[in-house]
Enzyme design. Structure first.
Site, PDB file in Angstrom:
ATOM      1  N   ASP A 129       6.623  -0.563   2.609  1.00  0.00           N
ATOM      2  CA  ASP A 129       5.930  -0.833   1.358  1.00  0.00           C
ATOM      3  C   ASP A 129       6.207  -2.286   0.947  1.00  0.00           C
ATOM      4  OD1 ASP A 129       4.415   1.029  -0.785  1.00  0.00           O
ATOM      5  OD2 ASP A 129       5.604  -0.452  -1.865  1.00  0.00           O
ATOM      6  N   TYR A 258       1.612  -5.845  -7.975  1.00  0.00           N
ATOM      7  CA  TYR A 258       0.297  -5.736  -7.334  1.00  0.00           C
ATOM      8  C   TYR A 258      -0.598  -6.898  -7.769  1.00  0.00           C
ATOM      9  CZ  TYR A 258       1.326  -1.090  -5.554  1.00  0.00           C
ATOM     10  OH  TYR A 258       1.871  -0.031  -4.866  1.00  0.00           O
ATOM     11  N   HIS A 312       5.438   7.865   4.424  1.00  0.00           N
ATOM     12  CA  HIS A 312       5.632   6.567   3.790  1.00  0.00           C
ATOM     13  C   HIS A 312       7.062   6.353   3.300  1.00  0.00           C
ATOM     14  CE1 HIS A 312       4.158   2.948   1.812  1.00  0.00           C
ATOM     15  NE2 HIS A 312       4.770   3.319   0.700  1.00  0.00           N
TER      16      HIS A 312
END
Length: 341
Positions: A129, A258, A312
Site C-alpha cells: 500500500d 491520496y 492486501h
C-alpha cells in the site's frame, strides 16, 4: 458495532500496545511516532517497515517478533532485523502535516533522516500500500542508503516511462484494462479521498459507526477472506485499528495522502529507475497487480514470488509467509551491507 459497544476492552488493548517499544522523534521539526525493535542475532539488518491506509502501525504486531527474533520461532538468528515501524505523517500518533506537500517523496526523506538519527547508515525498506510508495521513493531518492526494497504491492500511481509509442505486451495491456475496470468498480473511496477528503472527514470524525464502516469495508474487500472477515481478523484487531483513527481524530489527515499523491504521483521520467535491488511478493488476492514485465520497466527486480493465498493486508493475514520472503530476499544482500560503512 455491538462488539465494540458491549465486549471490546480498549484498556486491555492499551496494555498490550504499551508492551511495544514505542517512541517519538523530532525529524526536521516533524513529530514521528515509531516502533523500534532491536534484533536478536549476530548482526541484525536495519529495516524500516511502512504501513498503509486504512491500516496503522498495528499491522506490524505479528511480524515484529518474527523479524527481530527469528531464533525464537525456530529460525536462523542470522536473519534478524532491527525493525523500525513509523506511523505515517497524519496517521495515529505521528504529527499531522501543517502544509501541503507531504507526499511519498517527502515521507521517504523523513524516513531517511529518522534512520540516520537512529544510527543506521544503510538499511532495507519494506511495504505494501502506501508503504510500497514510500519504499519506492526511498529507492529513487536515497539509493546510497538502501540495501534493497521489498514490496508486497506495486504503487497504484506507478507509471514507468513509456515514450510516445510504447510497445506493450498483451499481459501489460490486459493489466491496464483490468486496472481501469477495478478503479471504476472499486475505486470510489480513492476518488473521494483524492478530491475532497475534508468533506468526508466531517462525517467520519463525528460518527464512530461511519468511520468503522468506511475502514472495515476495505478489510473485507481487499483481504483474502471470501467476504468472511473473521476468517482473517478478530473483531478486536479490526476495532483496535479503527480506534487508532478515532482517538487521534486522524481520518482527514490520513486520507489527505491520496490528494497529495495526485499532485506528486510515481510517474517515472525517461531514464528514471529504482536501481537498488528489489524483491516483489504477490499475494493471490492482491488486485490489481501488474505483471513482472511492467514492474521491471522501473525497478531492478531480483526476486519475484507469487503465492497461492493472501491479500492486501499481508502482515496481518499471512505474517509467516511475508516474513519468510523478506528474509529470503535480504539474505544475500546482508554481505554487501556488512562490507560498506
Amino acid at each position: 458495532m455491538d462488539h465494540w459497544l458491549s465486549r471490546f476492552d480498549w484498556r486491555a488493548q492499551e496494555r498490550e500496545l504499551n508492551e511495544l517499544p514505542q517512541f517519538r522523534a523530532d525529524v526536521d521539526g516533524f513529530g514521528v511516532h515509531f516502533l523500534h525493535q532491536r534484533g536478536r542475532g549476530p548482526n541484525p539488518l536495519p529495516l524500516v517497515f511502512t504501513h498503509g491506509w486504512p491500516g496503522s502501525f498495528l499491522e506490524a504486531r505479528k511480524i515484529l517478533p518474527l523479524l527481530a527474533d527469528p531464533g525464537s520461532a525456530g529460525g536462523d538468528p542470522e536473519d534478524a532485523f532491527d525493525v523500525v515501524v513509523p506511523s505515517l505523517p497524519g496517521y495515529g500518533f505521528s504529527d499531522r502535516p501543517a502544509r501541503a506537500g507531504m507526499n511519498a517523496f517527502r515521507i521517504g526523506d523523513l524516513w531517511a533522516r529518522l534512520m540516520a538519527g537512529l544510527g543506521y547508515a544503510r538499511f532495507g525498506a519494506q511495504g505494501g500500500d502506501w508503504g510500497a510508495s514510500v519504499s519506492t521513493a526511498l529507492g529513487l531518492r536515497h539509493p546510497q542508503r538502501l540495501v534493497g526494497i521489498h514490496l508486497n504491492y506495486v504503487p497504484g500511481s506507478y507509471r514507468p516511462f513509456l515514450g510516445d509509442a510504447p510497445q506493450l505486451s498483451e499481459e501489460e495491456s490486459k493489466f491496464l484494462r483490468e486496472s481501469d475496470r477495478w478503479y471504476a468498480e472499486e475505486g470510489g473511496y480513492g476518488h473521494v479521498q483524492r478530491t475532497g477528503p475534508r468533506t468526508l472527514a466531517y462525517g467520519l470524525t463525528d460518527s464512530p459507526a461511519g468511520l468503522a464502516g468506511w475502514i472495515v469495508d476495505k478489510f473485507r474487500s481487499w483481504a483474502d477472506c471470501g467476504g468472511d472477515l473473521e476468517r482473517r481478523f478478530t473483531k478486536d484487531e479490526l476495532i483496535a485499528n479503527v480506534m487508532v483513527y478515532w482517538i487521534t481524530r486522524s481520518f482527514h489527515s490520513s486520507a489527505r495522502l491520496y490528494l497529495e499523491t495526485k499532485a506528486a504521483p510515481l510517474h517515472f521520467a525517461e531514464g528514471e529507475r529504482v536501481q537498488v535491488p528489489c524483491g516483489v511478493l504477490r499475494f493471490a488476492k492482491e488486485s490489481p497487480f501488474p505483471p513482472r514485465a511492467w514492474i521491471e520497466r522501473g525497478y531492478r527486480v531480483e526476486r519475484y514470488t507469487e503465492l497461492p493465498r493472501g491479500g492486501h493486508f499481508a502482515a496481518l493475514e499471512e505474517p509467516e509467509l511475508l516474513v519468510e520472503d523478506i528474509r529470503a530476499f535480504f539474505r544475500p544482500l546482508r554481505t554487501e551491507h556488512l562490507s560498506k560503512p
